[in-house]
Write a protein that holds these residues in place. Structure first.
Motif, PDB file in Angstrom:
ATOM      1  N   ARG A 170      27.640   7.627   7.184  1.00 60.61           N
ATOM      2  CA  ARG A 170      26.657   6.919   6.189  1.00 60.61           C
ATOM      3  C   ARG A 170      25.448   7.719   6.498  1.00 60.61           C
ATOM      4  N   VAL A 171      24.769   7.983   5.383  1.00 64.33           N
ATOM      5  CA  VAL A 171      23.955   8.142   5.262  1.00 64.33           C
ATOM      6  C   VAL A 171      22.608   7.534   4.166  1.00 64.33           C
ATOM      7  N   GLU A 172      21.678   7.033   4.641  1.00 68.10           N
ATOM      8  CA  GLU A 172      20.660   5.643   4.507  1.00 68.10           C
ATOM      9  C   GLU A 172      19.592   6.416   3.542  1.00 68.10           C
ATOM     10  N   PRO A 173      19.120   5.873   2.865  1.00 73.42           N
ATOM     11  CA  PRO A 173      19.521   4.576   1.925  1.00 73.42           C
ATOM     12  C   PRO A 173      20.789   4.614   0.827  1.00 73.42           C
ATOM     13  N   ILE A 174      20.863   5.678   0.760  1.00 70.51           N
ATOM     14  CA  ILE A 174      21.814   6.488  -0.573  1.00 70.51           C
ATOM     15  C   ILE A 174      23.499   5.654   0.241  1.00 70.51           C
ATOM     16  N   SER A 175      23.394   5.215   1.073  1.00 69.24           N
ATOM     17  CA  SER A 175      25.255   4.733   0.976  1.00 69.24           C
ATOM     18  C   SER A 175      24.509   3.233   0.423  1.00 69.24           C
ATOM     19  N   SER A 176      23.490   2.880   0.862  1.00 70.48           N
ATOM     20  CA  SER A 176      23.958   1.332   0.812  1.00 70.48           C
ATOM     21  C   SER A 176      23.543   1.368  -1.313  1.00 70.48           C
ATOM     22  N   PHE A 177      22.597   2.549  -1.533  1.00 65.12           N
ATOM     23  CA  PHE A 177      22.595   2.563  -2.896  1.00 65.12           C
ATOM     24  C   PHE A 177      24.150   2.927  -3.595  1.00 65.12           C
ATOM     25  N   LEU A 178      24.633   3.720  -3.418  1.00 63.57           N
ATOM     26  CA  LEU A 178      26.274   3.508  -3.279  1.00 63.57           C
ATOM     27  C   LEU A 178      27.152   2.397  -3.857  1.00 63.57           C
ATOM     28  N   GLU A 179      26.896   1.322  -2.368  1.00 61.81           N
ATOM     29  CA  GLU A 179      27.255   0.039  -2.481  1.00 61.81           C
ATOM     30  C   GLU A 179      26.981  -0.359  -3.579  1.00 61.81           C
ATOM     31  N   ARG A 180      25.830  -0.660  -3.743  1.00 59.39           N
ATOM     32  CA  ARG A 180      25.703  -1.177  -4.954  1.00 59.39           C
ATOM     33  C   ARG A 180      26.030  -1.217  -5.783  1.00 59.39           C
TER      34      ARG A 180
ATOM     35  N   THR B  39      31.342  13.838   5.000  1.00 56.70           N
ATOM     36  CA  THR B  39      31.904  14.043   5.385  1.00 56.70           C
ATOM     37  C   THR B  39      32.535  15.438   5.811  1.00 56.70           C
ATOM     38  N   ARG B  40      32.613  15.179   7.016  1.00 54.44           N
ATOM     39  CA  ARG B  40      32.709  16.674   8.713  1.00 54.44           C
ATOM     40  C   ARG B  40      33.712  16.589   8.875  1.00 54.44           C
ATOM     41  N   ALA B  41      34.822  17.667   9.086  1.00 53.31           N
ATOM     42  CA  ALA B  41      35.021  18.045  10.141  1.00 53.31           C
ATOM     43  C   ALA B  41      35.212  19.409  10.894  1.00 53.31           C
ATOM     44  N   GLY B  42      35.569  18.909  12.019  1.00 52.54           N
ATOM     45  CA  GLY B  42      34.810  21.091  12.687  1.00 52.54           C
ATOM     46  C   GLY B  42      33.905  21.086  12.124  1.00 52.54           C
ATOM     47  N   ASN B  43      33.783  22.469  12.024  1.00 49.32           N
ATOM     48  CA  ASN B  43      32.462  22.847  11.448  1.00 49.32           C
ATOM     49  C   ASN B  43      32.298  23.011   9.409  1.00 49.32           C
TER      50      ASN B  43
ATOM     51  N   GLU C 169      18.026  16.146  -3.522  1.00 52.39           N
ATOM     52  CA  GLU C 169      17.119  15.846  -2.086  1.00 52.39           C
ATOM     53  C   GLU C 169      17.869  15.431  -1.873  1.00 52.39           C
ATOM     54  N   GLN C 170      19.289  14.490  -2.603  1.00 56.96           N
ATOM     55  CA  GLN C 170      19.848  13.410  -1.832  1.00 56.96           C
ATOM     56  C   GLN C 170      20.798  14.454  -1.025  1.00 56.96           C
ATOM     57  N   MET C 171      21.437  15.364  -2.007  1.00 58.04           N
ATOM     58  CA  MET C 171      21.908  16.188  -0.970  1.00 58.04           C
ATOM     59  C   MET C 171      21.878  17.420   0.614  1.00 58.04           C
ATOM     60  N   LYS C 172      20.543  17.397   0.229  1.00 52.15           N
ATOM     61  CA  LYS C 172      19.716  18.106   1.697  1.00 52.15           C
ATOM     62  C   LYS C 172      19.409  16.801   2.782  1.00 52.15           C
ATOM     63  N   LEU C 173      19.661  15.089   2.074  1.00 51.82           N
ATOM     64  CA  LEU C 173      19.621  14.720   2.761  1.00 51.82           C
ATOM     65  C   LEU C 173      20.753  14.254   3.687  1.00 51.82           C
ATOM     66  N   CYS C 174      22.385  13.994   2.742  1.00 54.62           N
ATOM     67  CA  CYS C 174      23.510  14.162   3.027  1.00 54.62           C
ATOM     68  C   CYS C 174      24.093  15.392   4.205  1.00 54.62           C
ATOM     69  N   LEU C 175      23.166  16.889   3.909  1.00 55.62           N
ATOM     70  CA  LEU C 175      23.639  17.753   4.699  1.00 55.62           C
ATOM     71  C   LEU C 175      22.955  17.852   6.261  1.00 55.62           C
ATOM     72  N   GLU C 176      21.644  17.666   6.257  1.00 57.75           N
ATOM     73  CA  GLU C 176      21.371  17.173   7.608  1.00 57.75           C
ATOM     74  C   GLU C 176      21.594  15.889   8.319  1.00 57.75           C
ATOM     75  N   ALA C 177      22.517  15.137   7.695  1.00 58.20           N
ATOM     76  CA  ALA C 177      22.948  13.965   8.071  1.00 58.20           C
ATOM     77  C   ALA C 177      23.887  14.225   8.825  1.00 58.20           C
ATOM     78  N   ALA C 178      25.059  15.081   8.063  1.00 61.14           N
ATOM     79  CA  ALA C 178      25.906  16.262   8.681  1.00 61.14           C
ATOM     80  C   ALA C 178      26.151  17.454  10.402  1.00 61.14           C
ATOM     81  N   GLY C 179      24.134  17.743  10.709  1.00 60.80           N
ATOM     82  CA  GLY C 179      23.840  18.795  11.450  1.00 60.80           C
ATOM     83  C   GLY C 179      23.543  19.614  10.143  1.00 60.80           C
ATOM     84  N   ALA C 180      23.486  20.010   9.098  1.00 61.46           N
ATOM     85  CA  ALA C 180      23.669  21.481   8.048  1.00 61.46           C
ATOM     86  C   ALA C 180      22.210  20.682   7.424  1.00 61.46           C
ATOM     87  N   THR C 181      21.954  22.690   6.782  1.00 59.49           N
ATOM     88  CA  THR C 181      20.567  22.471   5.946  1.00 59.49           C
ATOM     89  C   THR C 181      21.200  22.827   4.728  1.00 59.49           C
TER      90      THR C 181
END
Length: 131
Positions: free
Chosen positions: A7-17, A27-31, A62-74
Motif C-alpha cells: 500500500r502506497v499513500e496517497p496513491i492507494s487511496s486515489f486508486l480506490e476512489r 508488488t515485490r517478491a524477493g529482489n 513521481e508516483q513511480m518514484k514513490l512506489c519504488l521507495e515504498a518497496a525499498g528501491a530507487t
C-alpha cells in the motif's frame, strides 16, 4: 517466493476512489519490484484532468518514484519502463521529462501508443526494478 502487495499513500487511496480495477500500485517478491502503470493523479487532490503532457509525465514518474521507495528501491534499480501514451506527437515532450529522471545508464524502455484511456489523461508508465 511469495508476492507482497504494498500500500502506497496517497496513491492507494486515489486508486480506490477512481478505479474499479483490482490492482496494487507496487508488488515485490524477493529482489524484484513491479510498479503498476498509474494515472497521473494530482499529488495534492488525487484528481484527474487534462493537463499538459509534460505535467502528466512528471506526475507519473513521481508516483513511480514513490512506489519504488515504498518497496525499498530507487530509480537506479529500474531495469525496464513501459510508457503508454495516447499520441506519438507527445514523444518529444515525454522524453524531455523522462531524461531528467534517468540521466545516466537509463533502463530499457518502450513507448507504445494506445487509442485512449478510460479517464481524462494521456499517459501511464510502469516499470520493473531489482533490489
Amino acid at each position: 517466493m511469495k508476492r507482497e502487495a504494498l500500500r502506497v499513500e496517497p496513491i492507494s487511496s486515489f486508486l480506490e476512489r477512481w478505479s474499479t480495477v483490482r490492482a496494487s500500485p507496487v508488488t515485490r517478491a524477493g529482489n524484484m519490484v513491479f510498479v503498476s502503470g498509474l494515472p497521473p493523479f494530482d499529488p495534492d487532490t488525487g484528481e484527474l484532468g487534462h493537463v499538459a503532457i509534460d505535467v502528466q509525465t512528471e506526475r507519473a514518474l513521481e508516483q513511480m518514484k514513490l512506489c519504488l521507495e515504498a518497496a525499498g528501491a530507487t530509480l537506479d534499480n529500474v531495469m525496464k519502463c513501459n510508457i503508454y501514451c495516447t499520441s506519438s506527437k507527445y514523444f518529444g515532450a515525454v522524453n524531455a521529462v523522462y531524461a531528467r529522471y534517468f540521466q545516466d545508464n537509463p533502463p530499457a524502455r518502450i513507448f507504445v501508443c494506445i487509442p485512449e484511456w478510460t479517464g481524462p489523461f494521456d499517459i501511464e508508465i510502469d516499470c520493473i526494478a531489482m533490489i
